[in-house]
Design an enzyme around this catalytic site. Structure first.
Site, PDB file in Angstrom:
ATOM      1  CG  ASP A  16      37.756  40.589  34.494  1.00  9.39           C
ATOM      2  OD1 ASP A  16      38.192  41.544  35.156  1.00  9.39           O
ATOM      3  OD2 ASP A  16      38.232  40.247  33.393  1.00  9.39           O
ATOM      4  CD  GLU A  38      36.420  45.098  35.828  1.00  9.79           C
ATOM      5  OE1 GLU A  38      37.273  45.919  36.147  1.00  9.79           O
ATOM      6  OE2 GLU A  38      36.670  44.120  35.097  1.00  9.79           O
TER       7      GLU A  38
END
Length: 665
Positions: free
Chosen positions: A349, A378
């Site tokens: 994340d 990400e």
């Protein structure tokens, strides 16, 4: 000198100078000692349990022992002794199995409050106290023989992203352990029309990896009030190295969540599916009361120039992966999930908050454990982190991180529209301008002579060294799911158009040289009632309605067909940038809203000599020029059959409106 030692300056002075270990001892965080060996805080043996806490700025540390995981007072308090590299240790010579413990650290005369430590591997309800257990007793039967399903190349990965509750909570799932880890162990489950659900559905679909949303111990769901059915995605870490209790059948028993998580992994492996864990090392749920802050204040977080907590996560803090002990912590945590839980991959994340060196260290450690472990994340942050851009694991720096992939928002937004406006469409809505960004994604974000990067939406240069470093997708848990986005961005869309455009979007994803990724339930046209950010929406919004598998049998068959096509034809997953440049050729097309290409010369050793893919988002038939000759059609009008749907002849091919066509010579 101890805290109560006085230094008398002059006759009447009574100034107290503290020489006890405290923050003042270290001029910067870089000078904090680094603990050698493992960061384990509790080592159980029947005759004695050893406790070790790294807290280099502490004046005193206490260990508290409890009979229960919550409520009641400590039955014993043990003073810990300072040891090497900033650690504190205690040895309790009795059999503590089944007991619970916390640490309390005193700095500058202030006790910071109870914490299970930063590295608890078993906890009681709500994760406030760590538990003394024998980890081997949590292994399900046959765990030692558990093997990862084979994976020849990262190019073979096909990812399915799922939340435990969404997958099984609806009555139509036919699953008994709704919303639990065990839901993914149940075979033979069906919807009301006797179509497979659960793990059998995943096998039927053909995905290789299931990416489970955060499943470590997170803070936003009260495990003592599970009857309230509170929902959360789980991006609010509390204890990084232990499964969350809300997905177990008994959050009060520390061994249950561990065993059931392992049973889930074991069942997936038996079904031929690998498991990816979504990890959120970039921030913690709270700051002042976090385990990090109550153990070594300041150290695990980055600060702004004025000394406050930096917040590139937009969640109140950002962790300091660039500091030696945080880096070591992240590497060890990943290895714990690999070794103890047999996890096969990690999705990071807000990976852009972490530094490149840390991500490369994690990759190196994972490779040493098993080179087939897949890592992606990400490639961005919520706002600018407190490190220079060129040192961060941002998408633009992916080429500096071999063996780590990033999501391509270029291709995603070129297909469906920009992330900051749900009602704005793009290629799928028949709007021109996204073609070059789609070509960028089809090529896997690597350098390609026919991609004009000046016209790509977000990246004016290729950022992947290899195509397996790009995640190809059109939607995920975050943002609108594909069905909702199409409804919001294509005014007056009919049910037929919705189905056609949905299939068209995923054809781009599954024929891309990147690694394909879909959101759970999209294969049955799942919607979320138009909710953009459903992280705490109720089950009525988030649950997958498995009756849709019956209603949208053609869509499921299409997704399944795309996956099978990709698996059977190495041309779609070359896995090497040089091969992509050699075999992938974009074809000239008249006008906008059509992307056409061919994979030529038996690409990747494919049995098909030349494979053509045409993506037509126009509301009318598109004409594409191809060499003269006879072609076998395998995908047309929303149907796929490798045996062939018929033949046609060049030099001009007609591709029906709002659909994809795949054919070969």
């Amino acid at each position: 000198m101890k805290l109560n030692d006085l230094v008398i300056i002059g006759v009447a002075a009574t100034t107290v100078v503290s020489c006890a270990p405290s923050k003042k001892e270290y001029a910067s965080y870089e000078l904090y000692p680094v603990r050698t060996g493992s960061l384990t805080e509790m080592e159980y043996a029947p005759d004695a349990t050893r406790f070790t806490l790294w807290s280099p700025t502490a004046d005193e540390v206490r260990l508290m022992l409890y009979d229960a995981g919550d409520g009641g007072h400590a039955y014993e308090t043990v003073a810990m002794s300072p040891a090497e590299n900033g650690t504190w240790t205690a040895k309790v010579e009795q059999d503590l199995k089944g007991k619970f413990y916390t640490f309390n650290v005193k700095i500058d005369g202030k006790w910071l409050g109870d914490t299970p430590g930063i590295n608890a591997q078993a906890v009681g309800v709500n994760g406030k106290r760590a538990a003394v257990i024998d980890m081997r007793e949590t292994d399900p039967e046959g765990w030692a023989e558990d093997k990862r399903p084979p994976l020849a190349s990262p190019a073979d990965v096909i990812i399915y992203e799922v939340h435990h509750r969404d997958f099984s909570i609806d009555p139509s799932s036919g699953i008994r352990h709704k919303g639990k880890f065990l839901a993914m162990t149940e075979t033979g489950t069906v919807n009301p029309d006797k179509l497979a659900t659960g793990i059998d559905h995943l096998k039927e679909l053909g995905v290789t990896h299931v990416h489970i949303l955060p499943s470590y111990d997170y803070a936003s769901v009260d495990e003592s009030k599970l009857d309230e059915n509170k929902y959360n995605w789980g991006y609010d870490p509390q204890n990084y190295n232990v499964p969350d209790g809300s997905y177990s059948t008994d959050p009060y028993k520390p061994d249950v969540r561990i065993r059931e998580f392992k049973q889930m992994v074991q069942a997936m492996h038996k079904a031929g599916i690998r498991v990816v864990l979504d990890v959120v090392y970039n921030h913690t749920f709270n700051t002042a009361e976090s385990n990090f802050e109550r153990t070594v204040p300041g150290y695990f977080y980055r600060q702004t120039p004025d000394g406050g907590f930096a917040d590139a996560s937009a969640c109140g803090n950002e962790t300091a992966s660039n500091r030696a002990m945080m880096r070591k912590y992240m590497v060890e945590s990943v290895l714990h999930w690999i070794n103890e839980y047999h996890i096969d991959g990690f999705r990071f994340d807000l990976m852009g908050i972490h530094d490149i060196e840390t991500m490369n260290e994690i990759r190196k450690a994972a490779t040493a454990a098993d080179p087939t472990i897949f890592i992606y994340g990400e490639g961005w942050a919520a706002s600018a982190p407190q490190l220079p851009q060129d040192s961060l694991a941002m998408k633009a720096n992916t080429y500096k991180m071999p063996g780590i992939a990033a999501f391509s928002d270029e291709m995603r937004d070129a297909l469906r529209g920009p992330f900051n406006d749900n009602h704005q469409g793009a290629f799928l809505a028949g709007l021109p301008g996204g073609e070059e960004s789609i070509k960028f994604g089809i090529a896997g974000a690597v350098k390609h002579p026919q991609v004009n990067n000046e016209e790509v939406n977000y990246s004016k240069a290729p950022w992947a060294e290899q195509p397996t470093q790009m995640i190809s997708y059109v939607s995920c848990h975050d943002d609108m799911c594909l069905v909702d986005r199409l409804k919001a961005s294509v005014p007056g869309i009919t049910p037929e158009e919705l189905t056609r455009l949905d299939k068209l979007a995923q054809t781009a994803v599954f024929t891309s040289q990147g690694v394909p990724f879909i959101y759970a339930g999209e294969e049955v046209m799942r919607d979320k009632k138009g909710v953009h950010n459903s992280y705490q929406s109720p089950d009525s919004v988030n649950a997958i309605d498995w009756k849709r598998k019956t209603e949208h049998a053609d869509v499921f068959a299409y997704y399944k067909g795309l996956i099978q096509l990709r698996k059977n034809h190495p041309a779609f997953r070359l896995g090497d940038a040089g091969l992509v440049r050699e075999h992938l050729e974009f074809l000239p097309v008249e006008g906008s809203n059509v992307v056409a290409y061919r994979l030529k010369g038996h690409a990747g050793g494919d049995t098909w000599g030349n494979i053509y893919v045409v993506l037509n988002a126009r509301k009318e038939t598109a004409k594409v020029s191809v060499p003269e000759g006879k072609y076998t059609v395998v995908c047309k009008d929303g149907f796929i059959s490798e045996q062939g749907l018929g033949t046609m002849y060049g030099p001009e091919i007609s591709v029906p409106a709002q659909s994809a066509m795949i054919f070969y010579q």
